[in-house]
Design a protein around this motif. Structure first.
Motif, PDB file in Angstrom:
ATOM      1  N   UNK A  19       0.836  -1.202   0.000  1.00 14.02           N
ATOM      2  CA  UNK A  19       0.000   0.000   0.000  1.00 14.02           C
ATOM      3  C   UNK A  19       0.872   1.254   0.000  1.00 14.02           C
ATOM      4  N   UNK A  20       2.000   1.219   0.699  1.00 13.84           N
ATOM      5  CA  UNK A  20       2.939   2.339   0.685  1.00 13.84           C
ATOM      6  C   UNK A  20       3.501   2.545  -0.724  1.00 13.84           C
ATOM      7  N   UNK A  21       3.917   1.462  -1.371  1.00 12.72           N
ATOM      8  CA  UNK A  21       4.442   1.541  -2.735  1.00 12.72           C
ATOM      9  C   UNK A  21       3.375   2.089  -3.686  1.00 12.72           C
ATOM     10  N   UNK A  22       2.132   1.662  -3.505  1.00 17.56           N
ATOM     11  CA  UNK A  22       1.039   2.173  -4.332  1.00 17.56           C
ATOM     12  C   UNK A  22       0.807   3.657  -4.122  1.00 17.56           C
ATOM     13  N   UNK A  23       0.900   4.117  -2.870  1.00 13.58           N
ATOM     14  CA  UNK A  23       0.741   5.548  -2.591  1.00 13.58           C
ATOM     15  C   UNK A  23       1.877   6.347  -3.222  1.00 13.58           C
ATOM     16  N   UNK A  24       3.104   5.803  -3.168  1.00 13.38           N
ATOM     17  CA  UNK A  24       4.231   6.465  -3.834  1.00 13.38           C
ATOM     18  C   UNK A  24       4.002   6.521  -5.342  1.00 13.38           C
ATOM     19  N   UNK A  25       3.442   5.453  -5.924  1.00 16.62           N
ATOM     20  CA  UNK A  25       3.134   5.444  -7.361  1.00 16.62           C
ATOM     21  C   UNK A  25       2.083   6.492  -7.683  1.00 16.62           C
TER      22      UNK A  25
END
Length: 158
Positions: A19-25
């Protein structure tokens, strides 16, 4: 100094890191190695709230950031970043997070007031960005909200 871009995003995924990686994306900074700094804005900096970062350099390079981040399971993630500056551009960022946007807004204002009290200067401008990412699915997914101040463009790691 140059430009500091304020970017933000949110995402839900089956793991906290996903979810963190998705928010960064969502903020378009997922292909960089983030190096966090302690929130001081140098002289001659300009701050621009852009939402989504433009291309800031080659994949894998480092970006200097101040980051507000909140990850929750089946709840509301709220991240907030505030800033205050002097006419020279010098100033401070303050980052906080939680699950209630009113509490995050209050913490931002109190934090900026306290930071200003520690420093000499004429702080004349103030801004903030708060991101709320609800996750009401009840399926055990993680939700992350982020707000980042990105200093300049990427630089090589090696």
């Amino acid at each position: 100094m140059g430009l500091i871009r304020v970017v933000w995003g949110s995402a839900s995924a089956p793991t906290a890191m996903a979810s963190y990686d998705g928010a960064l994306a969502d903020a378009n900074v997922h292909n960089y190695n983030l190096v966090q700094v302690s929130s001081v804005i140098p002289d001659d900096a300009a701050i621009e709230a852009v939402g989504v970062a433009p291309d800031l350099g080659p994949v894998g390079e480092q970006l200097t950031v101040v980051e507000a981040r909140q990850t929750v399971v089946d709840g509301r993630a709220v991240a907030g970043l505030g800033w205050t500056t002097e006419p020279s551009g010098r100033g401070i960022f303050y980052e906080t997070s939680g699950t209630d946007s009113d509490d995050v807004r209050s913490d931002l204002n109190q934090g900026l007031d306290a930071g200003q009290a520690l420093r000499d200067g004429q702080f004349t401008d103030r801004g903030q960005k708060i991101v709320t990412a609800p996750s009401d699915t009840g399926d055990g997914e993680y939700t992350t909200a982020i707000v980042l101040a990105v200093y300049g463009e990427s630089t090589p790691l090696v």
